[in-house]
Motif scaffolding. Structure first.
Motif, PDB file in Angstrom:
ATOM      1  N   THR A 110      82.593  26.401  49.285  1.00  0.00           N
ATOM      2  CA  THR A 110      81.898  27.623  49.673  1.00  0.00           C
ATOM      3  C   THR A 110      80.530  27.751  49.004  1.00  0.00           C
ATOM      4  N   LEU A 111      80.499  27.602  47.705  1.00  0.00           N
ATOM      5  CA  LEU A 111      79.295  27.932  46.952  1.00  0.00           C
ATOM      6  C   LEU A 111      78.229  26.846  47.017  1.00  0.00           C
ATOM      7  N   VAL A 112      78.629  25.593  47.090  1.00  0.00           N
ATOM      8  CA  VAL A 112      77.619  24.533  47.215  1.00  0.00           C
ATOM      9  C   VAL A 112      76.970  24.583  48.596  1.00  0.00           C
ATOM     10  N   LEU A 113      77.744  24.897  49.617  1.00  0.00           N
ATOM     11  CA  LEU A 113      77.153  25.056  50.949  1.00  0.00           C
ATOM     12  C   LEU A 113      76.157  26.209  50.959  1.00  0.00           C
ATOM     13  N   SER A 114      76.527  27.310  50.337  1.00  0.00           N
ATOM     14  CA  SER A 114      75.615  28.451  50.223  1.00  0.00           C
ATOM     15  C   SER A 114      74.334  28.048  49.498  1.00  0.00           C
ATOM     16  N   HIS A 115      74.498  27.274  48.450  1.00  0.00           N
ATOM     17  CA  HIS A 115      73.346  26.806  47.670  1.00  0.00           C
ATOM     18  C   HIS A 115      72.466  25.869  48.508  1.00  0.00           C
ATOM     19  N   LEU A 116      73.101  24.978  49.252  1.00  0.00           N
ATOM     20  CA  LEU A 116      72.355  24.057  50.115  1.00  0.00           C
ATOM     21  C   LEU A 116      71.538  24.826  51.149  1.00  0.00           C
ATOM     22  N   ILE A 117      72.133  25.830  51.748  1.00  0.00           N
ATOM     23  CA  ILE A 117      71.419  26.634  52.741  1.00  0.00           C
ATOM     24  C   ILE A 117      70.240  27.346  52.095  1.00  0.00           C
ATOM     25  N   ALA A 118      70.451  27.911  50.913  1.00  0.00           N
ATOM     26  CA  ALA A 118      69.383  28.630  50.230  1.00  0.00           C
ATOM     27  C   ALA A 118      68.231  27.713  49.840  1.00  0.00           C
ATOM     28  N   LYS A 119      68.528  26.472  49.493  1.00  0.00           N
ATOM     29  CA  LYS A 119      67.480  25.531  49.068  1.00  0.00           C
ATOM     30  C   LYS A 119      66.777  24.857  50.243  1.00  0.00           C
ATOM     31  N   SER A 120      67.359  24.931  51.427  1.00  0.00           N
ATOM     32  CA  SER A 120      66.803  24.233  52.592  1.00  0.00           C
ATOM     33  C   SER A 120      65.776  25.111  53.303  1.00  0.00           C
ATOM     34  N   PRO A 121      64.670  24.517  53.746  1.00  0.00           N
ATOM     35  CA  PRO A 121      63.739  25.279  54.577  1.00  0.00           C
ATOM     36  C   PRO A 121      64.444  25.713  55.866  1.00  0.00           C
ATOM     37  N   LYS A 122      64.119  26.902  56.351  1.00  0.00           N
ATOM     38  CA  LYS A 122      64.793  27.461  57.523  1.00  0.00           C
ATOM     39  C   LYS A 122      64.795  26.490  58.699  1.00  0.00           C
ATOM     40  N   THR A 123      63.713  25.757  58.870  1.00  0.00           N
ATOM     41  CA  THR A 123      63.599  24.847  60.014  1.00  0.00           C
ATOM     42  C   THR A 123      64.441  23.585  59.855  1.00  0.00           C
ATOM     43  N   SER A 124      65.024  23.370  58.669  1.00  0.00           N
ATOM     44  CA  SER A 124      65.793  22.146  58.414  1.00  0.00           C
ATOM     45  C   SER A 124      67.220  22.413  57.953  1.00  0.00           C
ATOM     46  N   THR A 126      70.061  23.196  59.472  1.00  0.00           N
ATOM     47  CA  THR A 126      71.107  22.503  60.219  1.00  0.00           C
ATOM     48  C   THR A 126      71.104  21.019  59.898  1.00  0.00           C
ATOM     49  N   LYS A 127      69.922  20.455  59.734  1.00  0.00           N
ATOM     50  CA  LYS A 127      69.822  19.032  59.393  1.00  0.00           C
ATOM     51  C   LYS A 127      70.496  18.755  58.051  1.00  0.00           C
ATOM     52  N   TYR A 128      70.245  19.589  57.059  1.00  0.00           N
ATOM     53  CA  TYR A 128      70.836  19.354  55.744  1.00  0.00           C
ATOM     54  C   TYR A 128      72.338  19.622  55.732  1.00  0.00           C
ATOM     55  N   ILE A 129      72.780  20.609  56.497  1.00  0.00           N
ATOM     56  CA  ILE A 129      74.228  20.847  56.607  1.00  0.00           C
ATOM     57  C   ILE A 129      74.884  19.629  57.250  1.00  0.00           C
ATOM     58  N   SER A 130      74.245  19.065  58.280  1.00  0.00           N
ATOM     59  CA  SER A 130      74.831  17.883  58.927  1.00  0.00           C
ATOM     60  C   SER A 130      74.835  16.685  57.982  1.00  0.00           C
ATOM     61  N   TRP A 131      73.810  16.550  57.164  1.00  0.00           N
ATOM     62  CA  TRP A 131      73.802  15.475  56.159  1.00  0.00           C
ATOM     63  C   TRP A 131      74.927  15.673  55.147  1.00  0.00           C
TER      64      TRP A 131
END
Length: 185
Positions: A110-124, A126-131
């Protein structure tokens, strides 16, 4: 790609490897303990139920507090549960520690995904979640292979190795994740 995103993505690869070492040996472990084979399904169901209960709990706490130490605490719970799973022989206790493992690991999920989303630019995002999903799947592939190989030499000890490696993962996270992340527009 920013270094911080590469570090976060490394968590997924390592989690995939470490958290799947025990799966290939669990059926043999259950058989060696003389436990009915259907209990294998109960063990996995208990872990899934622990994740169902834990994910909202950790998510709620993560919105109120820093995520780093919650992830570390969750992974520490998972390590203790894996150690106990390799130690206990009573089926009821084994189901209980599988639940505890699921509860603990859901902090990372839960929390690492939240962190990944927060650190990712809005335009990317989905790309980082897929990675992250791809790297977790790749790690899972390696984890099954390595766990199966270890199972040729020892069974119970695979859970101890898993717990020790997981402490390495939680240490890596404690040293590299930052709690001061603001959502990137």
């Amino acid at each position: 790609m920013k270094k911080s995103l590469l570090i976060i993505l490394s968590y997924y690869l390592l989690q995939g490897i470490i958290h799947n070492l025990g799966h290939p040996v669990t059926p043999t472990y259950v058989t060696e303990l003389g436990i009915a084979r259907y209990m294998f399904g109960f063990f996995f169901a208990a872990m899934s139920l622990g994740m169902v209960v834990g994910a909202p709990f950790w998510g709620m706490l993560g919105d109120r507090r820093g995520k780093r130490w919650l992830v570390v605490l969750g992974l520490l719970i998972y390590s203790v549960a894996q150690t106990l799973f390799g130690t206990f022989t009573n089926p009821v206790l084994l189901v209980a520690v599988r639940f505890l493992a699921g509860f603990g690991v859901s902090a990372h999920i839960t929390l690492v995904l939240s962190h990944l989303i927060a650190k990712s630019p809005k335009t990317s995002r989905t790309k980082y979640i897929s990675w992250s999903a791809a790297l977790f799947a790749l790690g899972t592939t390696f984890g099954y292979q390595i766990g199966g190989f270890m199972g040729d030499y020892f069974i119970r000890e695979v859970f101890y190795v898993q717990a020790i490696l997981n402490v390495g993962l939680l240490t890596w996270i404690a040293l590299t994740i930052r709690d001061d992340v603001k959502l990137i527009p």
